[in-house]
Motif scaffolding. Structure first.
Motif, PDB file in Angstrom:
ATOM      1  N   LYS A 123      44.185  43.432  48.618  1.00  0.00           N
ATOM      2  CA  LYS A 123      43.584  43.645  47.304  1.00  0.00           C
ATOM      3  C   LYS A 123      42.055  43.757  47.375  1.00  0.00           C
ATOM      4  O   LYS A 123      41.338  43.326  46.489  1.00  0.00           O
ATOM      5  CB  LYS A 123      43.967  42.523  46.344  1.00  0.00           C
ATOM      6  CG  LYS A 123      45.474  42.485  46.078  1.00  0.00           C
ATOM      7  CD  LYS A 123      45.816  41.889  44.747  1.00  0.00           C
ATOM      8  CE  LYS A 123      45.671  40.395  44.744  1.00  0.00           C
ATOM      9  NZ  LYS A 123      46.154  39.810  43.491  1.00  0.00           N
ATOM     10  N   GLY A 124      41.567  44.272  48.473  1.00  0.00           N
ATOM     11  CA  GLY A 124      40.131  44.575  48.563  1.00  0.00           C
ATOM     12  C   GLY A 124      39.217  43.388  48.788  1.00  0.00           C
ATOM     13  O   GLY A 124      38.005  43.526  48.765  1.00  0.00           O
ATOM     14  N   ALA A 125      39.772  42.176  49.009  1.00  0.00           N
ATOM     15  CA  ALA A 125      38.899  41.012  49.187  1.00  0.00           C
ATOM     16  C   ALA A 125      38.494  40.898  50.646  1.00  0.00           C
ATOM     17  O   ALA A 125      39.321  40.602  51.514  1.00  0.00           O
ATOM     18  CB  ALA A 125      39.619  39.755  48.735  1.00  0.00           C
ATOM     19  N   PHE A 134      48.311  33.151  30.033  1.00  0.00           N
ATOM     20  CA  PHE A 134      48.129  34.602  30.018  1.00  0.00           C
ATOM     21  C   PHE A 134      47.621  35.043  31.379  1.00  0.00           C
ATOM     22  O   PHE A 134      47.048  34.253  32.134  1.00  0.00           O
ATOM     23  CB  PHE A 134      47.201  35.047  28.890  1.00  0.00           C
ATOM     24  CG  PHE A 134      45.785  34.515  29.006  1.00  0.00           C
ATOM     25  CD1 PHE A 134      45.508  33.174  28.827  1.00  0.00           C
ATOM     26  CD2 PHE A 134      44.741  35.384  29.274  1.00  0.00           C
ATOM     27  CE1 PHE A 134      44.209  32.695  28.920  1.00  0.00           C
ATOM     28  CE2 PHE A 134      43.432  34.905  29.371  1.00  0.00           C
ATOM     29  CZ  PHE A 134      43.175  33.568  29.187  1.00  0.00           C
ATOM     30  N   HIS A 135      47.852  36.291  31.667  1.00  0.00           N
ATOM     31  CA  HIS A 135      47.538  36.800  33.003  1.00  0.00           C
ATOM     32  C   HIS A 135      46.425  37.832  32.890  1.00  0.00           C
ATOM     33  O   HIS A 135      46.500  38.753  32.084  1.00  0.00           O
ATOM     34  CB  HIS A 135      48.805  37.428  33.601  1.00  0.00           C
ATOM     35  CG  HIS A 135      48.533  38.217  34.842  1.00  0.00           C
ATOM     36  ND1 HIS A 135      49.176  39.381  35.143  1.00  0.00           N
ATOM     37  CD2 HIS A 135      47.666  37.991  35.858  1.00  0.00           C
ATOM     38  CE1 HIS A 135      48.714  39.846  36.298  1.00  0.00           C
ATOM     39  NE2 HIS A 135      47.804  39.024  36.746  1.00  0.00           N
ATOM     40  N   LEU A 136      45.374  37.644  33.691  1.00  0.00           N
ATOM     41  CA  LEU A 136      44.270  38.588  33.704  1.00  0.00           C
ATOM     42  C   LEU A 136      44.303  39.376  35.000  1.00  0.00           C
ATOM     43  O   LEU A 136      44.547  38.815  36.065  1.00  0.00           O
ATOM     44  CB  LEU A 136      42.931  37.841  33.612  1.00  0.00           C
ATOM     45  CG  LEU A 136      42.626  37.155  32.297  1.00  0.00           C
ATOM     46  CD1 LEU A 136      41.272  36.463  32.388  1.00  0.00           C
ATOM     47  CD2 LEU A 136      42.637  38.153  31.158  1.00  0.00           C
ATOM     48  N   PRO A 175      37.460  45.404  39.993  1.00  0.00           N
ATOM     49  CA  PRO A 175      36.022  45.686  39.906  1.00  0.00           C
ATOM     50  C   PRO A 175      35.737  47.173  39.658  1.00  0.00           C
ATOM     51  O   PRO A 175      34.691  47.520  39.112  1.00  0.00           O
ATOM     52  CB  PRO A 175      35.483  45.271  41.276  1.00  0.00           C
ATOM     53  CG  PRO A 175      36.583  44.645  42.013  1.00  0.00           C
ATOM     54  CD  PRO A 175      37.849  44.838  41.293  1.00  0.00           C
ATOM     55  N   ASP A 179      41.781  41.667  37.158  1.00  0.00           N
ATOM     56  CA  ASP A 179      40.367  42.034  37.221  1.00  0.00           C
ATOM     57  C   ASP A 179      40.167  43.008  38.374  1.00  0.00           C
ATOM     58  O   ASP A 179      40.206  42.632  39.536  1.00  0.00           O
ATOM     59  CB  ASP A 179      39.523  40.759  37.423  1.00  0.00           C
ATOM     60  CG  ASP A 179      38.039  41.093  37.459  1.00  0.00           C
ATOM     61  OD1 ASP A 179      37.679  42.255  37.278  1.00  0.00           O
ATOM     62  OD2 ASP A 179      37.246  40.145  37.662  1.00  0.00           O
ATOM     63  N   GLY A 203      37.136  42.195  45.586  1.00  0.00           N
ATOM     64  CA  GLY A 203      38.464  42.766  45.482  1.00  0.00           C
ATOM     65  C   GLY A 203      39.042  42.584  44.092  1.00  0.00           C
ATOM     66  O   GLY A 203      38.419  41.999  43.213  1.00  0.00           O
ATOM     67  N   THR A 204      40.234  43.087  43.919  1.00  0.00           N
ATOM     68  CA  THR A 204      40.868  42.891  42.612  1.00  0.00           C
ATOM     69  C   THR A 204      41.446  41.493  42.579  1.00  0.00           C
ATOM     70  O   THR A 204      41.937  40.984  43.582  1.00  0.00           O
ATOM     71  CB  THR A 204      42.019  43.888  42.406  1.00  0.00           C
ATOM     72  OG1 THR A 204      42.934  43.695  43.470  1.00  0.00           O
ATOM     73  CG2 THR A 204      41.521  45.310  42.407  1.00  0.00           C
ATOM     74  N   ARG A 205      41.359  40.907  41.418  1.00  0.00           N
ATOM     75  CA  ARG A 205      41.862  39.551  41.320  1.00  0.00           C
ATOM     76  C   ARG A 205      42.846  39.441  40.169  1.00  0.00           C
ATOM     77  O   ARG A 205      42.664  40.066  39.120  1.00  0.00           O
ATOM     78  CB  ARG A 205      40.710  38.572  41.107  1.00  0.00           C
ATOM     79  CG  ARG A 205      39.835  38.462  42.358  1.00  0.00           C
ATOM     80  CD  ARG A 205      38.653  37.582  42.106  1.00  0.00           C
ATOM     81  NE  ARG A 205      37.982  37.967  40.882  1.00  0.00           N
ATOM     82  CZ  ARG A 205      37.488  37.091  40.015  1.00  0.00           C
ATOM     83  NH1 ARG A 205      37.613  35.807  40.224  1.00  0.00           N
ATOM     84  NH2 ARG A 205      36.878  37.521  38.935  1.00  0.00           N
ATOM     85  N   ASP A 206      43.848  38.617  40.405  1.00  0.00           N
ATOM     86  CA  ASP A 206      44.811  38.317  39.345  1.00  0.00           C
ATOM     87  C   ASP A 206      44.764  36.840  39.112  1.00  0.00           C
ATOM     88  O   ASP A 206      44.699  36.052  40.057  1.00  0.00           O
ATOM     89  CB  ASP A 206      46.222  38.689  39.806  1.00  0.00           C
ATOM     90  CG  ASP A 206      46.413  40.188  39.789  1.00  0.00           C
ATOM     91  OD1 ASP A 206      46.571  40.735  38.700  1.00  0.00           O
ATOM     92  OD2 ASP A 206      46.367  40.803  40.888  1.00  0.00           O
ATOM     93  N   MET A 207      44.736  36.442  37.857  1.00  0.00           N
ATOM     94  CA  MET A 207      44.775  35.001  37.618  1.00  0.00           C
ATOM     95  C   MET A 207      45.561  34.683  36.367  1.00  0.00           C
ATOM     96  O   MET A 207      45.564  35.451  35.400  1.00  0.00           O
ATOM     97  CB  MET A 207      43.367  34.426  37.545  1.00  0.00           C
ATOM     98  CG  MET A 207      42.457  35.121  36.589  1.00  0.00           C
ATOM     99  SD  MET A 207      40.764  35.029  37.235  1.00  0.00           S
ATOM    100  CE  MET A 207      40.082  36.518  36.557  1.00  0.00           C
ATOM    101  N   VAL A 208      46.227  33.557  36.429  1.00  0.00           N
ATOM    102  CA  VAL A 208      46.964  33.077  35.275  1.00  0.00           C
ATOM    103  C   VAL A 208      46.192  31.879  34.738  1.00  0.00           C
ATOM    104  O   VAL A 208      45.849  30.979  35.487  1.00  0.00           O
ATOM    105  CB  VAL A 208      48.398  32.673  35.653  1.00  0.00           C
ATOM    106  CG1 VAL A 208      49.110  32.077  34.467  1.00  0.00           C
ATOM    107  CG2 VAL A 208      49.145  33.872  36.195  1.00  0.00           C
ATOM    108  N   LEU A 209      45.885  31.921  33.458  1.00  0.00           N
ATOM    109  CA  LEU A 209      45.061  30.871  32.859  1.00  0.00           C
ATOM    110  C   LEU A 209      45.785  30.260  31.667  1.00  0.00           C
ATOM    111  O   LEU A 209      46.589  30.935  31.021  1.00  0.00           O
ATOM    112  CB  LEU A 209      43.737  31.472  32.356  1.00  0.00           C
ATOM    113  CG  LEU A 209      42.858  32.202  33.358  1.00  0.00           C
ATOM    114  CD1 LEU A 209      41.747  32.930  32.650  1.00  0.00           C
ATOM    115  CD2 LEU A 209      42.284  31.209  34.348  1.00  0.00           C
ATOM    116  N   GLN A 214      49.785  32.457  43.024  1.00  0.00           N
ATOM    117  CA  GLN A 214      48.551  31.684  43.206  1.00  0.00           C
ATOM    118  C   GLN A 214      48.771  30.489  44.118  1.00  0.00           C
ATOM    119  O   GLN A 214      47.833  29.918  44.657  1.00  0.00           O
ATOM    120  CB  GLN A 214      48.019  31.187  41.860  1.00  0.00           C
ATOM    121  CG  GLN A 214      47.300  32.254  41.083  1.00  0.00           C
ATOM    122  CD  GLN A 214      46.797  31.761  39.748  1.00  0.00           C
ATOM    123  OE1 GLN A 214      46.716  30.561  39.505  1.00  0.00           O
ATOM    124  NE2 GLN A 214      46.474  32.686  38.874  1.00  0.00           N
TER     125      GLN A 214
END
Lengths: 514, 425
Positions: free
Chosen positions: A464-466, A400-402, A406, A404, B70-76, A433
């Motif tokens: 992406k703001g990092a 699944f993809h999250l 802030p 995030d 920052g915004t983060r995207d992750m696949v878990l 990734q």
């Protein structure tokens, strides 16, 4: 096919004759049945301590001396003693001959596994993958490391250990920004590198004449102001290979410092493909060892007991904890790679309708090894995942993809799951990734204030703001300023060009004195 | 294609050693601090075994450009119940950490295992023996040769005939080599015997001769050479006299303090000399030389006469340790009590007999637990020694109450000094 019923070994003990038999048996399967094409193999039996040694100098058999390797050794030794980590069963070096280290503590079964994994799996991958072909020089690396070691030792003799240490510290801090990411230049030829370095040094020595110091220089010419575009072009700007830029243009570096930057840069470049092919490389090696071990068992050359022992460690290696498991720390490249290789084998030999729809080119082709060998040769992690991650595998891993953000007060958004709507998005995100373009921050040299105070100007393009972490950034910039010998500034700006933050570092005198 | 298999296990010289030393050099201040800290809480004996110290890794870490936020995207992996569009609460509101949590945490400090030598080196790094004439000897060493058994290879000059012959004999007996007498007897029988017996005998003789051929009188495997080995012969040697008052007033705590001091001194001397002897002398109103166990744990009681211990030391020096060959050190621990009448004798023994031959005489006045060393009133002994020291004798004195003071005091006594200070101390 000369299958024999003769056991390779019995029990856990091994000796050098056994190893030789194991190698021969593995080689036969690798060559005749899997069609692998490998560099000549060299297998070295080492102790646990030597394994730790090899660990701490990035897995290389010989390397120049630097305190940070000592630190890594101490750290790893300490956690090894505490039992926090096991040692890798093997280390394998992308060189020709391909060197695999085997630990003496391993049982005979483990040695067989390691030989199949490293000496055939990794070895084949190193020799055939396009990135390795393009970026590394397997024939030259060992000689080059030898040269690097000698050169650094020689510099320490001539210029003092401390001066060399400062230079190396600075170079290491910039190591991940010492890589040419885009091909176009010719590939690395480390042997020629070594010869060139020798010639450069010889030339410097022969051309040295102390009298030149006394030649009057006359008044400085009034600087014709270059226009900005021309200047940037002459300096090769923008340049993201910071080490290369410094090596070529830093005004006050000594020749030996340039050579050291060059060495660090070449080594960083040599490791560049490894970071882009972790999943594929481990997947290939794991798939190969699994095939070879199973075949040895079928041939009656491994006892059931030994095969079970193998299965147990194999299962440990390809174990993927789920996200809510305390053991979870990201994707296990062995698990992901092996699962994908097996999945491809299934798609090629026994596809269902979904596979035919998703993979029309390979589904049902029949010859799994031919397809796999082609994939191993022509992809890297990012492209591999974005093309070969199948819906079935996404369901298997329950991906699944999250997302995030802030800014979003409510929490983290589940953006996609393993269903019809989510497959493509999941696959794209997972591939990202592994995209090196996203892993390292994008930092470039954008300009040098040649007319003014020679300030070196860098820009970090924020994605992406990092933003960069402040403490580390200051320290790296300090190293950079020491090498450049004048002020260095770094601007963080987002895609629209808005400046978010600015750093300035001033050189310390040590670099000038060094 | 032949596969090369190489055994690298025997390769000497760990590659990491040099890197490790570089790391230690670089982290010296950090490691040294850790060593001193750990030595305070631990038993000195354990401390000197070397061992682990915790080194904070910050200050030793290597900086890189890193990003955060920052915004983060992750696949878990491992979705069990989420569907698209769900909003999950953040695990912790800071939000800075996520997937990477736990990855770097264990690196904040790490335990660094120091070898015994490294530990002691760092421990004693800025200490030095009070520099006196004989110290130069410490650096000089000569090699001696001594017998060290037998070996299977060597120069012909070193063949050990007796060892070789006896091994040959053992082998001949074990393999049943026919003895010459047996052969002679058979040959004698051969000269007059019947025809059929003759053939039999001939065969037997042949067999015996063949066997003698096969089993030689002396075989190369019998040969043994005398082996010699070189041993360092210490030229410089040191003896340390531990003098302790064990009269009733000395508590266990005081003895413990003294013991720690002696241990440190012992290790310190051990670094400087190949050969260090310790002499334990305990005294009440009588002095005796005892072993370590009795010294520290044996009960004793009686009055106090410090001079008795000094007298004993003087006699031992005279009989066993020629000052010309030995570097003599003495450490005296006492609570400072001495009978009034003894003061003069003590002073005379010290000035006339002991101080002229010792390199260094340390006097440690031990006090009660929880006392404050600077509050201790000057004892009789302290006053006496103070007078001697003012007269220029190589004598150092300190007062100690707490275990943790031992090292600083030791450090203080043996700190590296400039030449002018040295004469003054």
């Amino acid at each position: 096919m000369t299958a024999t019923d003769e056991l390779l070994f019995d029990g856990a003990d091994w000796d050098f004759r056994t190893l030789q038999r194991i190698c021969d048996a593995c080689e036969q399967i690798a060559r005749d049945e899997l069609g692998l094409d490998v560099y000549p193999n060299q297998i070295e039996v080492i102790t646990a301590e030597q394994m730790l040694d090899a660990y701490s100098s990035v897995g290389m058999p010989l390397f120049y001396k630097h305190w940070s390797f000592g630190k890594h050794f101490a750290f790893q030794e300490a956690s090894y003693r505490k039992g926090l980590m096991g040692l890798a069963y093997e280390i394998v070096i992308n060189s020709s001959p391909c060197i695999s280290y085997l630990m003496e503590e391993n049982t005979a079964t483990m040695q067989t596994l390691v030989i199949a994994h490293a000496a055939f799996g990794h070895n084949h991958f190193f020799k055939n993958n396009y990135l390795f072909k393009q970026w590394t020089d397997a024939d030259g690396i060992l000689d080059y490391l030898e040269f690097a070691k000698r050169y650094v030792a020689h510099c320490e003799e001539r210029h003092g250990r401390l001066a060399v240490e400062h230079t190396l510290d600075a170079a290491h801090a910039l190591m991940s920004h010492g890589i040419d990411r885009y091909p176009g230049k010719k590939s690395l030829d480390l042997r020629a590198e070594e010869k060139r370095a020798g010639r450069r040094r010889a030339h410097e020595e022969s051309a040295f004449n102390d009298l030149w110091r006394t030649v009057p220089t006359g008044p400085a010419k009034s600087g014709a102001v270059l226009d900005v575009e021309r200047r940037r072009q002459m300096l090769g700007l923008p340049q993201e290979n910071l080490l290369y830029f410094l090596e070529k243009t830093a005004p006050r570096l000594k020749p030996w410092q340039r050579e050291i930057l060059r060495i660090v840069r070449n080594i960083a470049q040599y490791f560049y493909p490894q970071s882009q092919t972790k999943v594929m490389n481990e997947g290939t090696a794991t798939y190969v060892h699994y095939r070879i071990m199973s075949r040895l068992h079928e041939q009656g050359r491994l006892t059931d007991g030994n095969f079970l022992e193998f299965l147990q460690s194999h299962t440990n290696v390809v174990f993927q904890p789920e996200f809510d498991d305390p053991r979870y720390s990201g994707f296990n490249p062995y698990a992901l790679g092996f699962a994908m290789m097996q999945d491809i084998e299934r798609i090629v030999t026994d596809p269902d309708d979904e596979d035919r729809e998703w993979f029309p080119d390979v589904a049902g082709k029949g010859d799994a090894m031919a397809v796999l060998r082609d994939i191993w040769a022509n992809y890297r992690d990012e492209s591999f995942i974005s093309q070969f991650m199948s819906p079935r595998l996404m369901r298997h891993f329950r991906l699944f993809h999250l997302h995030d953000d802030p800014e979003e007060r409510a929490g983290i958004l589940v953006d996609a799951i393993h269903d019809e709507r989510g497959y493509r998005r999941l696959r794209r995100e997972l591939a990202r990734q592994y995209d090196v373009g996203f892993i390292d921050p994008n930092i470039e040299v954008v300009d040098v204030d040649l007319a003014g105070d020679r300030r070196l100007m860098l820009r970090h393009t924020v994605v992406k703001g990092a933003q960069l972490t402040e403490a580390d950034t200051k320290r790296v910039l300090q190293h950079l300023a020491d090498l450049w010998s004048y002020d260095v500034s770094l601007v963080e700006a987002d895609a629209s060009g808005t400046v978010l933050k600015e750093y300035v570092a001033h050189p310390r005198n040590i670099a000038a004195a060094a | 294609m032949a596969i090369h298999i190489v055994d690298r296990r025997l390769n000497p010289g760990s590659k990491s050693l040099e890197n490790r030393q570089r790391f230690l050099r670089r982290a010296k201040a950090l490691v040294q601090g850790a060593v001193k800290k750990s030595s305070q809480s631990r038993d000195i004996k354990d401390v000197l075994e070397g061992g682990e110290v915790s080194v904070p890794i910050d200050g030793m870490d290597e900086p890189r450009f890193r990003r955060e936020g920052g915004t983060r995207d992750m696949v878990l992996p491992g979705n069990k119940k989420f569907v698209e569009g769900d909003i999950l609460p953040r695990p912790n509101q800071s939000g800075g950490k996520g997937r990477g949590a736990g990855e770097g945490d264990s690196e904040d400090t790490f335990r660094f295992v120091l070898s015994r030598d490294e530990f002691v080196d760092l421990f004693l790094d800025d200490l030095e023996l009070p520099d006196l004439a004989k110290r130069k000897l410490a650096e000089v060493e000569s090699e001696g040769i001594r017998r060290a058994g037998y070996t299977t290879s060597g120069s012909p000059a070193n063949i050990s005939v007796s060892r070789t012959v006896s091994r040959a004999l053992a082998r001949r007996v074990a393999l049943r080599r026919p003895r010459p007498e047996v052969l002679e007897a058979l040959e004698a029988e051969l000269s007059d015997c019947s025809e059929e017996r003759r053939a039999e005998l001939m065969a037997e003789i042949e067999a015996l001769k063949a066997k003698m051929q096969r089993i030689p009188f002396i075989d190369p495997i019998d040969i043994r050479y005398r082996r010699f080995e070189t041993v360092p012969k210490p030229v410089a040697q040191a003896v340390m006299f531990c003098l302790m008052d064990v009269s009733g007033s000395m508590t266990e705590h005081m003895k413990d303090l003294a013991k720690r001091f002696y241990m440190l001194l012992y290790v310190f001397l051990k670094r400087r000399y190949r050969h260090v002897e310790i002499v334990f002398i305990r005294h009440t109103d009588r002095a005796e030389e005892v072993d370590e166990q009795t010294f520290f744990y044996g009960p004793a009681s009686g009055g106090t006469l410090v001079s008795s211990a000094l007298q004993a030391m003087h006699e031992i020096v005279r009989s066993r340790f020629r000052p010309a060959d030995w570097n003599i050190y003495a450490a005296q621990a006492s609570d400072g009590d001495n009978s009034y009448a003894d003061g003069e004798v003590t002073g005379r023994l010290l000035t006339d007999n002991i101080l002229p031959v010792t390199q260094f005489f340390a006097y440690l006045e031990v006090g009660q637990e929880n006392g404050l060393s600077y509050e201790m009133p000057n004892s009789a002994l302290w006053t006496l020694y103070e007078g001697l020291r003012a007269g220029g004798a190589p004598l150092s004195m300190r007062k100690v109450n707490e275990r943790s003071e031992i090292f600083p005091v030791f450090h203080d006594l043996f700190q590296r000094r400039g030449p002018q200070e040295r004469t003054a101390s």
